[in-house]
Design an enzyme around this catalytic site. Structure first.
Site, PDB file in Angstrom:
ATOM      1  N   SER A 169      -2.212  -8.354  11.294  1.00 31.15           N
ATOM      2  CA  SER A 169      -3.153  -8.014  10.471  1.00 31.15           C
ATOM      3  C   SER A 169      -4.368  -8.737  10.439  1.00 31.15           C
ATOM      4  O   SER A 169      -4.681  -9.866  10.782  1.00 31.15           O
ATOM      5  CB  SER A 169      -2.603  -8.661   9.070  1.00 31.15           C
ATOM      6  N   SER A 170      -5.619  -7.981  10.163  1.00 30.91           N
ATOM      7  CA  SER A 170      -7.068  -8.520  10.240  1.00 30.91           C
ATOM      8  C   SER A 170      -7.232  -9.397   9.090  1.00 30.91           C
ATOM      9  O   SER A 170      -8.038 -10.192   9.155  1.00 30.91           O
ATOM     10  CB  SER A 170      -7.998  -7.374  10.297  1.00 30.91           C
TER      11      SER A 170
ATOM     12  N   ASN B  51      -2.729 -12.741  16.151  1.00 30.29           N
ATOM     13  CA  ASN B  51      -3.869 -11.683  16.468  1.00 30.29           C
ATOM     14  C   ASN B  51      -4.548 -11.782  17.371  1.00 30.29           C
ATOM     15  O   ASN B  51      -4.789 -13.077  17.752  1.00 30.29           O
ATOM     16  CB  ASN B  51      -4.385 -11.625  14.870  1.00 30.29           C
ATOM     17  N   LEU B  52      -4.885 -10.515  18.059  1.00 30.31           N
ATOM     18  CA  LEU B  52      -5.673 -10.664  19.184  1.00 30.31           C
ATOM     19  C   LEU B  52      -7.292 -11.018  18.617  1.00 30.31           C
ATOM     20  O   LEU B  52      -8.192 -11.267  19.683  1.00 30.31           O
ATOM     21  CB  LEU B  52      -5.742  -9.262  19.978  1.00 30.31           C
ATOM     22  N   GLN B  53      -7.714 -10.671  17.484  1.00 25.15           N
ATOM     23  CA  GLN B  53      -9.067 -10.660  16.932  1.00 25.15           C
ATOM     24  C   GLN B  53      -9.131 -11.984  16.093  1.00 25.15           C
ATOM     25  O   GLN B  53      -8.062 -12.335  15.415  1.00 25.15           O
ATOM     26  CB  GLN B  53      -9.570  -9.496  16.378  1.00 25.15           C
TER      27      GLN B  53
ATOM     28  N   CYS C  77      14.414  15.847 -14.291  1.00 25.18           N
ATOM     29  CA  CYS C  77      13.434  16.344 -15.486  1.00 25.18           C
ATOM     30  C   CYS C  77      12.457  17.261 -15.256  1.00 25.18           C
ATOM     31  O   CYS C  77      11.726  17.739 -16.264  1.00 25.18           O
ATOM     32  CB  CYS C  77      13.026  15.010 -16.015  1.00 25.18           C
TER      33      CYS C  77
ATOM     34  N   HIS D 153       0.860  -1.293  -0.021  1.00 25.06           N
ATOM     35  CA  HIS D 153       0.007   0.035  -0.039  1.00 25.06           C
ATOM     36  C   HIS D 153       0.806   1.179  -0.205  1.00 25.06           C
ATOM     37  O   HIS D 153       0.419   2.475   0.212  1.00 25.06           O
ATOM     38  CB  HIS D 153      -0.983   0.164   1.220  1.00 25.06           C
TER      39      HIS D 153
END
Length: 337
Positions: free
Chosen positions: A269-270, A297-299, A228, A187
């Site tokens: 990362s979700s 991940n916690l979720q 340029c 990203h």
């Protein structure tokens, strides 16, 4: 005229009947909902009769409740108890040692220890915006790589990690000492601006955020290429955009790493965005030949069911234990180049 007037009257009457039925249906829905909130033993005979006569509504409301509860569970943060987490880390360490081509996927959760907000956590950017709350802009130029960033850099140096694929734009992987060739920033990087007229594209790595004047579909930074004179652009890929830059996105290396991987470690990362990139998951291969998946991940994540191991813990805690288990020191971060 009379026929025309009668038609209008009939239409108005039919509309009144329709609205009355809708209101009656809404009222019945409210009644059934109130009754369902009561314990079965507390319901009157009349209320029980109403439920029996409203099977469709009961089924609909129960389905809504299950979906709400499922969503709530997915948003909850869960921590493994210390003994369980250590057991899982030992299993993860064995996988790291035995892997021939380990790739690491990272998300916003690895940068929270650097006071950079994550995205979907309880106080994440997306979560707060969904609640209608404001999100303050943080100055990330002073942020330093976390224990997790430094651990990943060491694991790569030890040839235990072959490539890193990151959703983060904060530049902390590069600050940790991870080589450019070893990372794909899918990203973009908020500290890199490029000239797309020069061949190859000329890059400018800055010590300041280059995205102050940029936004969705508006990428010119206001500075020009010294060679340029073309307007420079940022490298950020917003929602709804498709990234086309070779660097720092480095899709070619990310795809090649995924195709060779026998193990993938997902940190913080979700996976709700990453799951949409089939190239990263070797989906064209039979399930038995796809890389084993390890998630920290916690979720809940949409890849949990297919994971060889899910560790519910904070990334720094897990990586600290992992490095101990591997007998590797975590290098301290130094601003001195």
């Amino acid at each position: 005229m009379a026929a025309g007037g009668l038609g209008r009257s009939e239409r108005k009457a039919a509309e009144r009947v329709r609205r009355l039925r809708e209101e009656q249906q809404r009222e019945r829905l409210r009644q059934v909902s109130r009754i369902l909130r009561k314990a079965a033993a507390e319901r009157s005979a009349e209320e029980s009769r109403l439920l029996a006569e409203s099977e469709d509504l009961v089924t609909e409301l129960q389905g809504r409740r299950r979906r709400r509860e499922g969503l709530k569970r997915r948003l909850q943060e869960v921590c493994d108890d210390p003994d369980e987490l250590r057991r899982k880390v030992r299993e993860l360490a064995a996988a790291v040692r035995n892997s021939k081509h380990l790739v690491v996927y990272t998300g916003a959760g690895i940068s929270t220890a650097a006071c950079i907000p994550d995205y979907r956590g309880p106080n994440g950017v997306w979560t707060l915006l969904q609640k209608g709350q404001s999100v303050s802009a943080a100055d990330l130029s002073e942020a330093e790589p976390t224990l997790t960033h430094m651990s990943i850099a060491r694991l790569h140096k030890q040839k235990l990690v072959q490539h890193v694929v990151s959703q983060n734009c904060d530049g902390l992987h590069l600050r940790s000492g991870l080589p450019r060739s070893a990372i794909s920033e899918l990203h973009g990087n908020m500290y890199i601006e490029v000239c797309t007229s020069c061949v190859p594209n000329r890059e400018y790595v800055r010590v300041f955020d280059v995205t102050e004047r940029t936004a969705l579909h508006r990428h010119q930074t206001g500075r020009a290429c010294h060679k340029c004179g073309t307007q420079l652009r940022d490298t950020i890929v917003h929602f709804g955009e498709r990234g086309t830059l070779g660097q720092p996105l480095n899709w070619e290396a990310a795809t090649e790493a995924a195709s060779k991987a026998d193990a993938i470690l997902c940190l913080g990362s979700s996976l709700k965005v990453l799951k949409k990139y089939p190239r990263l998951w070797c989906m064209t291969k039979p399930p038995s030949r796809r890389p084993k998946l390890y998630i920290v991940n916690l979720q809940w994540t949409p890849k949990d069911d297919g994971a060889a191991l899910k560790l519910h813990g904070r990334c720094d805690d897990v990586m600290g234990l992992l490095m101990q288990e591997l007998g590797l020191e975590i290098p301290p971060y130094s601003r001195v180049l």
